[in-house]
Scaffold this motif. Sequence first.
Motif, PDB file in Angstrom:
ATOM      1  N   LYS A   1       0.832  -1.215   0.000  1.00 36.30           N
ATOM      2  CA  LYS A   1       0.000   0.000   0.000  1.00 36.30           C
ATOM      3  C   LYS A   1       0.864   1.261   0.000  1.00 36.30           C
ATOM      4  O   LYS A   1       0.530   2.247  -0.647  1.00 36.30           O
ATOM      5  CB  LYS A   1      -0.954  -0.013   1.198  1.00 36.30           C
ATOM      6  N   ASP A   2       1.983   1.213   0.718  1.00 33.68           N
ATOM      7  CA  ASP A   2       2.867   2.379   0.717  1.00 33.68           C
ATOM      8  C   ASP A   2       3.457   2.616  -0.671  1.00 33.68           C
ATOM      9  O   ASP A   2       3.561   3.753  -1.127  1.00 33.68           O
ATOM     10  CB  ASP A   2       3.994   2.205   1.751  1.00 33.68           C
ATOM     11  N   LEU A   3       3.838   1.544  -1.332  1.00 34.86           N
ATOM     12  CA  LEU A   3       4.369   1.680  -2.692  1.00 34.86           C
ATOM     13  C   LEU A   3       3.287   2.247  -3.616  1.00 34.86           C
ATOM     14  O   LEU A   3       3.539   3.158  -4.419  1.00 34.86           O
ATOM     15  CB  LEU A   3       4.843   0.320  -3.216  1.00 34.86           C
ATOM     16  N   ALA A   4       2.060   1.726  -3.472  1.00 30.02           N
ATOM     17  CA  ALA A   4       0.947   2.208  -4.303  1.00 30.02           C
ATOM     18  C   ALA A   4       0.693   3.689  -4.061  1.00 30.02           C
ATOM     19  O   ALA A   4       0.475   4.463  -4.997  1.00 30.02           O
ATOM     20  CB  ALA A   4      -0.314   1.388  -4.014  1.00 30.02           C
ATOM     21  N   ALA A   5       0.710   4.096  -2.793  1.00 29.76           N
ATOM     22  CA  ALA A   5       0.421   5.496  -2.453  1.00 29.76           C
ATOM     23  C   ALA A   5       1.428   6.433  -3.120  1.00 29.76           C
ATOM     24  O   ALA A   5       1.081   7.535  -3.540  1.00 29.76           O
ATOM     25  CB  ALA A   5       0.445   5.681  -0.939  1.00 29.76           C
ATOM     26  N   ARG A   6       2.666   5.992  -3.218  1.00 36.05           N
ATOM     27  CA  ARG A   6       3.701   6.847  -3.809  1.00 36.05           C
ATOM     28  C   ARG A   6       3.669   6.847  -5.333  1.00 36.05           C
ATOM     29  O   ARG A   6       3.938   7.864  -5.955  1.00 36.05           O
ATOM     30  CB  ARG A   6       5.094   6.398  -3.335  1.00 36.05           C
ATOM     31  N   TYR A   7       3.376   5.713  -5.931  1.00 36.45           N
ATOM     32  CA  TYR A   7       3.607   5.597  -7.379  1.00 36.45           C
ATOM     33  C   TYR A   7       2.404   5.164  -8.213  1.00 36.45           C
ATOM     34  O   TYR A   7       2.354   5.453  -9.404  1.00 36.45           O
ATOM     35  CB  TYR A   7       4.731   4.596  -7.649  1.00 36.45           C
ATOM     36  N   ALA A   8       1.464   4.416  -7.632  1.00 38.87           N
ATOM     37  CA  ALA A   8       0.476   3.736  -8.474  1.00 38.87           C
ATOM     38  C   ALA A   8      -0.569   4.696  -9.019  1.00 38.87           C
ATOM     39  O   ALA A   8      -0.982   5.638  -8.336  1.00 38.87           O
ATOM     40  CB  ALA A   8      -0.197   2.614  -7.696  1.00 38.87           C
ATOM     41  N   GLU A   9      -1.006   4.420 -10.219  1.00 40.48           N
ATOM     42  CA  GLU A   9      -2.084   5.187 -10.849  1.00 40.48           C
ATOM     43  C   GLU A   9      -3.350   4.348 -10.975  1.00 40.48           C
ATOM     44  O   GLU A   9      -4.440   4.874 -11.149  1.00 40.48           O
ATOM     45  CB  GLU A   9      -1.590   5.691 -12.202  1.00 40.48           C
ATOM     46  N   ALA A  10      -3.192   3.037 -10.869  1.00 40.34           N
ATOM     47  CA  ALA A  10      -4.333   2.132 -10.748  1.00 40.34           C
ATOM     48  C   ALA A  10      -3.917   1.013  -9.803  1.00 40.34           C
ATOM     49  O   ALA A  10      -2.752   0.619  -9.778  1.00 40.34           O
ATOM     50  CB  ALA A  10      -4.740   1.572 -12.104  1.00 40.34           C
ATOM     51  N   VAL A  11      -4.871   0.541  -9.020  1.00 36.09           N
ATOM     52  CA  VAL A  11      -4.587  -0.525  -8.054  1.00 36.09           C
ATOM     53  C   VAL A  11      -5.616  -1.634  -8.221  1.00 36.09           C
ATOM     54  O   VAL A  11      -6.816  -1.386  -8.208  1.00 36.09           O
ATOM     55  CB  VAL A  11      -4.608   0.027  -6.606  1.00 36.09           C
ATOM     56  N   PHE A  12      -5.115  -2.843  -8.429  1.00 35.28           N
ATOM     57  CA  PHE A  12      -5.977  -4.021  -8.431  1.00 35.28           C
ATOM     58  C   PHE A  12      -5.950  -4.602  -7.028  1.00 35.28           C
ATOM     59  O   PHE A  12      -4.878  -4.775  -6.439  1.00 35.28           O
ATOM     60  CB  PHE A  12      -5.462  -5.073  -9.421  1.00 35.28           C
ATOM     61  N   THR A  13      -7.126  -4.930  -6.488  1.00 32.91           N
ATOM     62  CA  THR A  13      -7.166  -5.387  -5.108  1.00 32.91           C
ATOM     63  C   THR A  13      -8.275  -6.425  -4.935  1.00 32.91           C
ATOM     64  O   THR A  13      -9.181  -6.505  -5.760  1.00 32.91           O
ATOM     65  CB  THR A  13      -7.334  -4.171  -4.157  1.00 32.91           C
ATOM     66  N   ALA A  14      -8.173  -7.235  -3.890  1.00 29.40           N
ATOM     67  CA  ALA A  14      -9.119  -8.335  -3.682  1.00 29.40           C
ATOM     68  C   ALA A  14      -9.826  -8.165  -2.343  1.00 29.40           C
ATOM     69  O   ALA A  14      -9.157  -8.064  -1.307  1.00 29.40           O
ATOM     70  CB  ALA A  14      -8.382  -9.670  -3.712  1.00 29.40           C
ATOM     71  N   HIS A  15     -11.157  -8.121  -2.372  1.00 30.58           N
ATOM     72  CA  HIS A  15     -11.936  -8.028  -1.129  1.00 30.58           C
ATOM     73  C   HIS A  15     -13.175  -8.888  -1.249  1.00 30.58           C
ATOM     74  O   HIS A  15     -13.835  -8.890  -2.282  1.00 30.58           O
ATOM     75  CB  HIS A  15     -12.337  -6.578  -0.846  1.00 30.58           C
ATOM     76  N   GLN A  16     -13.510  -9.554  -0.143  1.00 32.41           N
ATOM     77  CA  GLN A  16     -14.694 -10.397  -0.136  1.00 32.41           C
ATOM     78  C   GLN A  16     -15.936  -9.624   0.287  1.00 32.41           C
ATOM     79  O   GLN A  16     -17.047 -10.015  -0.042  1.00 32.41           O
ATOM     80  CB  GLN A  16     -14.479 -11.584   0.819  1.00 32.41           C
ATOM     81  N   THR A  17     -15.759  -8.541   1.041  1.00 34.50           N
ATOM     82  CA  THR A  17     -16.937  -7.830   1.554  1.00 34.50           C
ATOM     83  C   THR A  17     -16.828  -6.340   1.236  1.00 34.50           C
ATOM     84  O   THR A  17     -15.724  -5.795   1.099  1.00 34.50           O
ATOM     85  CB  THR A  17     -17.057  -7.960   3.082  1.00 34.50           C
ATOM     86  N   LEU A  18     -18.004  -5.715   1.150  1.00 39.72           N
ATOM     87  CA  LEU A  18     -18.063  -4.276   0.903  1.00 39.72           C
ATOM     88  C   LEU A  18     -17.301  -3.510   1.979  1.00 39.72           C
ATOM     89  O   LEU A  18     -16.564  -2.560   1.682  1.00 39.72           O
ATOM     90  CB  LEU A  18     -19.531  -3.829   0.852  1.00 39.72           C
ATOM     91  N   GLY A  19     -17.465  -3.937   3.231  1.00 37.78           N
ATOM     92  CA  GLY A  19     -16.788  -3.229   4.322  1.00 37.78           C
ATOM     93  C   GLY A  19     -15.278  -3.248   4.179  1.00 37.78           C
ATOM     94  O   GLY A  19     -14.607  -2.217   4.325  1.00 37.78           O
ATOM     95  N   ASP A  20     -14.740  -4.401   3.868  1.00 36.71           N
ATOM     96  CA  ASP A  20     -13.291  -4.500   3.676  1.00 36.71           C
ATOM     97  C   ASP A  20     -12.839  -3.603   2.524  1.00 36.71           C
ATOM     98  O   ASP A  20     -11.792  -2.953   2.604  1.00 36.71           O
ATOM     99  CB  ASP A  20     -12.875  -5.943   3.345  1.00 36.71           C
ATOM    100  N   ALA A  21     -13.625  -3.602   1.454  1.00 40.99           N
ATOM    101  CA  ALA A  21     -13.242  -2.814   0.280  1.00 40.99           C
ATOM    102  C   ALA A  21     -13.296  -1.321   0.587  1.00 40.99           C
ATOM    103  O   ALA A  21     -12.418  -0.555   0.169  1.00 40.99           O
ATOM    104  CB  ALA A  21     -14.157  -3.156  -0.900  1.00 40.99           C
ATOM    105  N   GLN A  22     -14.328  -0.907   1.342  1.00 35.45           N
ATOM    106  CA  GLN A  22     -14.425   0.514   1.724  1.00 35.45           C
ATOM    107  C   GLN A  22     -13.245   0.931   2.583  1.00 35.45           C
ATOM    108  O   GLN A  22     -12.659   1.997   2.396  1.00 35.45           O
ATOM    109  CB  GLN A  22     -15.725   0.763   2.496  1.00 35.45           C
TER     110      GLN A  22
END
Lengths: 451, 451
Positions: free
Chosen positions: A228-249
């Motif tokens: 997440k730290d690497l993404a915050a500094r550099y990423a322009e799109a992030v692919f991520t995996a979540h089973q529930t809406l709460g986790d994704a939020q």
Amino acid sequence: MTTNHRPGHLNLNAFLMSSGHHEASWRLPQSGPDATGHDIAHLRRLAQIAERGRFDSIFFADGPGLQGDVGRRPSGTLDPLIVLTAIAAATERIGLVATASTTYNSPYNLARRFASIDHVSAGRAGWNVVTTAGPDIARNFGLDAQPAHAERYARAAEFLEVAFKLWDSWEDDAVVADKAAGIWADSAKIHPPEHVGRYFSVAGALNVPRSPQGRPLIVQAGSSQDGKDLAARYAEAVFTAHQTLGDAQEFYRDLKARTVAAGRDADGVRILPGIVPVIGSTEAEARAQERELDELILPQYAQRQLARTLRLAPEDLPLDRELPADLPDEDEIEGAKSRYTLVVRLARRERLTVRELIGRLGGGRGHRTFAGTPEQVADTLQEWYDAGAADGFNIMPAALPSGLEQFTEHVLPVLRERGLFRTEYEGTTLREHYGLARPANRYATAEQVGA
Amino acid sequence: MTTNHRPGHLNLNAFLMSSGHHEASWRLPQSGPDATGHDIAHLRRLAQIAERGRFDSIFFADGPGLQGDVGRRPSGTLDPLIVLTAIAAATERIGLVATASTTYNSPYNLARRFASIDHVSAGRAGWNVVTTAGPDIARNFGLDAQPAHAERYARAAEFLEVAFKLWDSWEDDAVVADKAAGIWADSAKIHPPEHVGRYFSVAGALNVPRSPQGRPLIVQAGSSQDGKDLAARYAEAVFTAHQTLGDAQEFYRDLKARTVAAGRDADGVRILPGIVPVIGSTEAEARAQERELDELILPQYAQRQLARTLRLAPEDLPLDRELPADLPDEDEIEGAKSRYTLVVRLARRERLTVRELIGRLGGGRGHRTFAGTPEQVADTLQEWYDAGAADGFNIMPAALPSGLEQFTEHVLPVLRERGLFRTEYEGTTLREHYGLARPANRYATAEQVGA
């Protein structure tokens, strides 16, 4: 929570993979022997379906090694940058994203390859930056064991810094091509990085002029703290995996906040949770399809796979019992940390037996599976989008090409009716599809940037 | 000396390079601003011209660094494996060869990329194996200086051994795709190299099934002692530079003898000297074209380039004097040894001034330049071919695309009239064009090889 979303700009990526994301998809009656990662005609056809659907991008995951139980499902995939290039020639607009490892590549060569794909595709290249977990892969590159997780991420950050310098090493107007004077390029506008760091020393400028997008779109998919730290500094799109809406939020809020804390605009990163849609004309039909797939899983094989993820022996995972109580913490896992946590949380939360867990993972390897009608699929996407859990989605069809065709023909029209997705491409580059600006060159003067 | 030649099978490779092999070609009135190494439409067009001519193959040289005086001629080339892949999609039969370095790549990744191109192109991939000279390039990869010449060649030989193991790591019939049994591949037919050597440790099997040609065609172009030894052991085609028939005959005899001494068939390696043809409808017109090009050379720039090749300061090379008498021996040169010797021998033999030498080198960087009518060009090719100096030629047009078009339209018909070159492709793979068999897999049983 909807302020980050611009109407019509839900982003959709098609995550392509041999016969589909369900591990048993190749055994379906309709799956042909060509539905592999090494049949370019099959992969090109998938990309063309996604382009007809006006997806923002396609994506190929990758690891430089033969992993898992090769005998049990289509294995062996062409180098994904070769695949993207072949697909670039057969498509016009769709973005082209692939994984490449910062642990098992050198920055000069890899920066050049992505710049080359961006040139060849007229600005459609994207790079999913991974640090590559797994001791088997390390042993393909002269290492006895994989470098530690933190070490891999430190190297990834420096790799990106070097790559950014290389991509900026030619200013946009470096080539002057003055035949009369015999001056082809203004060498004052070519800037050797002369980088000397902890992991890399790279002296010279790239041997490719700056590419149409300036640099490829930077994608990131690790959800560990380091990821997440690497993404915050550099990423322009992030692919991520979540089973529930709460986790994704929670992930969405956290990553946007980290991005702002890193001095960037929250809109500068587009967050795309994965979903494995299984689509039927009725809910019952969709569930029947899901069952058909799950029944094709060979439990012993899946048990071995799960044991590998959890760093256990298969015999520690009896099929009809829950996971052992005393599993290690994520901190103790060296590689694929976030995937580990996701699997353990899913099993604990729903109190799944190993057999049930295998069914859930067989479909999407930890990503969320959703079986329903086109309207139900559109509903759940809209729900997550409206609830501030996603800027778009990583669509991972259980079976290919059929699942991608169904999504394109039946779900996309519903999203369009609701004003949530484009009817036509507005731009020509991947950055334009994602609503992201072309980055200025660090060496350009203020007037040039303003111009 | 003609016993090695089969009628109709003179091999022709088109060596493609931005605006042409003459360093000033980009300054010709007819050269467009697109005639660079980073404009894929230009490169694709060149390949299509060569395919219309039924050339055996096209070739792109490469080095992972920006070398020479960037300001003075088109510089910066796309990654050549990306270029080959893009061209594969726009052509059907022509072979696709590019340089890649054994010094600045890892065997697993590079073997996979060539296997991938061989899959994508249905059996048309070729790899020009180079060890990559030059301290500037070393500094792009974390090294202070280039590894010694002998060291680079020892690494190259081990690199090839590993790559061959990886390309054989899947037997041709490893994929069984038995849906009913849930068995996709016969894992007994997948063979991890478990290679542990001086330079490389590579444990796992390649993650790409065996490719249409078994492995790419292996090309070699270094003519130092180490280079010839490597060629004798592994090369299936050799690109080489000679100014005189005598030198070319000597090289040809020597390399065929070394190949036989290495336990291989003399026909297993096809030897292709380079030639820079400048074609006119009369000899005078051809000579005028040659003059036009030479007059566009900027002497100060060329003087710097020559000084770099000879490891001298530019001021040690006054334009109107011969080379200094006391130059180092080839043995003392660490990199591009054979090119060094070729330049010094050319200057000494013909007693050229620096200015005259610059003119000769500007056309072909040490390769033989020949200006004449189509018949005269065909004559000299036939002379070398019949005299046992060549199995074919590496055609290096001074200006592109014009020189390739002229060769295709005017020289090839003369060669065809004489029965020296094909009218149509007979095979579909690069190996078939060169008359070379598909290599058996080292793990295949005797029956399979015979089948």
